[in-house]
Design an enzyme around this catalytic site. Structure first.
Site, mmCIF file in Angstrom:
data_model
loop_
_atom_site.group_PDB
_atom_site.id
_atom_site.type_symbol
_atom_site.label_atom_id
_atom_site.label_comp_id
_atom_site.label_asym_id
_atom_site.label_seq_id
_atom_site.Cartn_x
_atom_site.Cartn_y
_atom_site.Cartn_z
ATOM 1 N N HIS A 196 0.834 -1.203 0.000
ATOM 2 C CA HIS A 196 0.000 0.000 0.000
ATOM 3 C C HIS A 196 0.866 1.249 0.000
ATOM 4 O O HIS A 196 1.903 1.319 0.659
ATOM 5 C CB HIS A 196 -0.972 0.019 1.178
ATOM 6 N N LEU A 197 0.409 2.230 -0.753
ATOM 7 C CA LEU A 197 1.086 3.519 -0.907
ATOM 8 C C LEU A 197 0.413 4.547 0.002
ATOM 9 O O LEU A 197 -0.813 4.710 -0.043
ATOM 10 C CB LEU A 197 0.993 3.964 -2.371
#
Length: 812
Positions: free
Chosen positions: A708-709
């Site tokens: 996840h960013l």
């Protein structure tokens, strides 16, 4: 259509009224001509119907080995009408296919004027329903039920070779038994025109002759033929055959150990079976057999609700030695080592190693090595049988059973995993999904079985423990390339996790017992532990041992970051995570990260799986409120515990990408797509509030599973930003800028990870002017006033996203 006499009379009267008295003769003449013409048309239609072929769909109902394919072939060789056989085992270009493919093939054959055999097991009403709907004016739907003895079906399956569906050999017994337990005999109310029951081979021969003689214009009479007992669902003979021991004899507690239960198919008569019983039995002590016999159900069918056994028992298969092809000698040493270690901790529990075959090498080797170690055979022994039927099939009551799972924790794949999921029913898959989405080698997951599960009701099993071992099979995931040093480490971790999981089950079961006893008798805890009651005293011993072992390993408190902590305080242990539920602990090996090459070998605890579940199942109603954008590549959502005024997460939807260490060159397009999505939402927020400045990046070692960013505004104004670790995860080298990650993977195929724990304990520095502050409140106060430009490394490389006005002021 022709007109009846009353209708003709009515028309004659109406015509007479219209034309008057003079028109009576004309009217009668016209009606006579009309009636005559319609009668001729009706006769022509009847003649046409008589010459039109009436097709038949014959739905075969029977277990594997009942002779369905042989039945079809026998008729098609001598048939007087065209037949077409639909077999699901070969429907997809010679390979197994789907029910939908079978339906399409049947419809196409009917359009070509052919009658159809549906060659599937069709043992349940639901499996037959779609095929019954093929019934039409010119299409009858029949059922032929091949309800032959289970022993005969198993014998055929065991002997045959080259079967279309590859159901042959020793594994057939368990499959046939499992399928017959679900059998629902067809009824005319389902929509059948005719049902024929074949209970013996002579009945099958008669049915073959009937359908072979059926001409193109012939039709068989409707009704139900040959049924002996419409209420029977499970063949009683199946259990008697599989166990090789008469139920009436098993109940006798005076039996010797030579009458142990063995679930191995055989085709010999009863006299041969009696002569070979001793050769079929593996290490079960006399005392153990007598104990199991005392606990057998009173009825021979073996389907009653079972009572709780005195001794908590874990039955487990050998991990990794079958499909994963782990060396049996090495595995045997590890099993005995870990069993001995467990039994030294717990005095009143037992472990049982189970295998379906009495010729199993792993059982014989483990038995021999356990004897050399002088391990008590009352506490550990080997057992031949189907692990899903140890109680009804052999009288062995087990509190928990272990499942040699796959990493996805999904049903299927054959072997123990498929058998346990099938026996437990859909509730096991549902309960497993609620606790975890995947499993890493060397780890285990404890799942309580709902009381509605067939495995709970019939076998008395209250928990299933999924465990994943090392893989030495190049055709399977996580192949270790014959690295047995690593493989033995992982297998030891797997058995440690499994047995620690059983410890947690013991604790919850014993607490339930003690609470129940207090409620019934009103006794104090000291009374329950009194030496005058040996059973209760034994429970106390186990409880003390379990509690002591759990207390020893308490070590770690999980972070608060991310979506997984929703109203959840995490208190993990090195070997087990008891945070989610005292009933269903997540057992796991310690987290390990190999810093040398950037790859991770990590086990995720249950609280850290929320992002994974959302990414994999965005259609789920409970996740829809979280998601603000969905694409094939990723989902975008607001962080539940934002560390700034605006904090979003862009979560990858690709399976197998747990964190940045899993990302390689082939994932470059996915990273660019995630960056573009994050940038779009940052700009959208800036359009609503021009004071916001965003940074996009990844944590080197995230606390939540699934890549996840982070899209986070640089004000860090949030009540959820509570400690030094929170601050340093976003403001040290631990946080990798998205642009840098993309460049590194483009050039080198992987990203550089900064996983040094010292980064998270560094002093608190302002992310703009780099001044040092003694605590977080002082730092937050400073940040709210600091107007210094951001460091050049962030400004020059385009790591910040801001409005044009803010960009100019930062550069100044």
């Amino acid at each position: 259509m022709g007109l009846g006499p009353s209708e003709q009379s009515y028309r004659t009267q109406q015509t007479s009224l219209c034309f008057g008295g003079r028109g009576n003769a004309v009217a009668l003449s016209m009606d006579s001509e009309m009636a005559s013409k319609e009668e001729v048309e009706e006769e022509e239609e009847e003649e046409e119907d008589e010459t039109k072929t009436r097709m038949v769909v014959v739905i075969l109902v029977g277990a594997p080995g009942s002779g369905k394919s042989t039945f079809c072939e026998a008729i098609m060789k001598s048939a007087h009408r065209p037949w077409f056989r639909v077999c699901q085992d070969t429907i997809a270009n010679g390979k197994a296919g789907t029910k939908a493919q079978c339906l399409k093939s049947a419809v196409d054959a009917l359009k070509d004027g052919k009658s159809v055999f549906i060659d599937r097991c069709n043992l349940e009403c639901e499996q037959r329903a779609e095929f019954v709907k093929l019934r039409r004016d010119q299409v009858d739907v029949h059922a032929v039920v091949l309800d032959l003895p289970a022993r005969l079906c198993i014998s055929r399956c065991v002997k045959r070779t080259g079967h279309e569906g590859n159901l042959q050999g020793g594994k057939a017994a368990a499959v046939v038994n499992r399928m017959l337990q679900k059998k629902e005999l067809p009824k005319l109310s389902e929509g059948f025109t005719r049902i024929t029951f074949c209970n013996e081979e002579s009945d099958v021969e008669s049915a073959v002759k009937t359908y072979s003689a059926l001409g193109p214009l012939d039709a068989l009479s409707s009704g139900c033929f040959g049924q002996k007992n419409s209420s029977s669902k499970v063949q009683v003979g199946i259990m008697k055959f599989l166990k090789k021991v008469e139920p009436s004899k098993i109940v006798d507690s005076n039996l010797s150990s030579s009458q142990g239960a063995v679930l191995k198919p055989d085709t010999e008569d009863s006299s041969c079976l009696e002569q070979k019983k001793k050769a079929s039995i593996v290490s079960v002590s006399d005392k153990e057999v007598e104990h199991r016999n005392r606990n057998l159900p009173d009825n021979s069918s073996g389907v009653s609700t079972v009572s709780v056994s005195d001794i908590p028992t874990l039955a487990f298969p050998s991990i990794s030695t079958a499909d994963f092809q782990f060396d049996i000698e090495k595995a045997s040493d590890i099993i005995v080592e870990k069993v001995e270690e467990f039994l030294n901790k717990v005095t009143n529990a037992r472990l049982v190693l189970v295998d379906l075959s009495h010729r199993s090498k792993i059982l014989s080797v483990v038995k021999a090595r356990a004897a050399l170690k002088h391990i008590d055979t009352d506490k550990f022994f080997t057992f031949v049988g189907d692990i899903t039927q140890l109680y009804t099939g052999g009288g062995l009551h087990c509190t928990a059973i272990a499942n040699a799972a796959n990493w996805r924790l999904k049903p299927g794949g054959g072997g123990v995993n498929a058998a346990i999921f099938n026996a437990a029913g859909p509730s096991l898959e549902t309960a497993t999904k609620e606790r975890a989405g995947s499993l890493s080698p060397g780890s285990a997951l404890v799942v309580p079985l709902p009381s509605s599960s067939p495995l709970h009701k019939k076998q008395g099993v209250t928990h299933v423990i999924h465990v994943l071992g090392p893989n030495m099979n190049p055709q399977r995931p996580n192949f270790l390339n014959n690295d047995y040093k690593k493989g033995c480490e992982v297998l030891r971790e797997a058995y440690s996790s499994l047995f620690n999981g059983f410890l947690s089950v013991l604790k919850s079961v014993l607490e339930d017992k003690l609470n129940g006893q207090r409620q019934v008798s009103g006794a104090s805890e000291s009374d329950i532990g009194s030496p005058t009651d040996s059973f209760q005293n034994n429970d106390q011993k186990i409880k003390r041992a379990v509690t002591c072992e759990l207390e020893k390993s308490k070590k770690y408190k999980g972070p608060e970051e991310g979506l997984g902590n929703r109203q959840l305080k995490v208190d993990c242990t090195e070997d087990m995570d008891l945070s989610c539920s005292s009933e269903a602990p997540q057992v796991k090996a310690p987290v390990k990260i190999d810093k040398s090459n950037g790859d991770t070998a990590r086990t995720w605890s249950s609280w850290s799986l929320s992002l994974y579940h959302i990414a994999m199942h965005p259609e789920n109603e409970k996740y829809k409120k979280e998601i603000i954008e969905l694409s094939d590549d990723a989902v975008v959502l607001n962080d539940l515990y934002p560390k700034a005024r605006k904090h979003l997460l862009v979560v990858a939807r690709k399976v197998g990408l747990d964190c940045l260490a899993d990302v390689h060159e082939e994932h470059l397009n996915l990273l660019k797509a995630m960056h573009a999505m994050g940038e779009k939402w940052a700009k959208k927020s800036i359009s609503e509030d021009t004071s916001l400045i965003f940074r996009l990046g990844y944590h080197s070692d995230p606390s939540m599973q699934q890549l996840h960013l982070h899209v986070i505004s640089q004000d860090f104004n949030s009540s959820y930003l509570k400690n030094k670790k929170h601050w340093n995860t976003f403001n040290t080298a631990f946080f990798r800028d998205s642009g840098d990650v993309i460049n590194e993977i483009s050039r080198h195929g992987k990203a550089t990870l900064s996983v040094d724990e010292k980064l998270l304990s560094m002093e608190l520095r302002c992310h703009r002017c780099r001044s040092v502050h003694p605590n977080l409140p002082r730092l937050k106060s400073h940040i709210s006033k600091c107007q210094a430009p951001f460091p050049a490394t962030l400004l020059q490389n385009g790591h910040l996203i801001s409005s044009p006005g803010e960009a100019n002021s930062n550069e100044a």
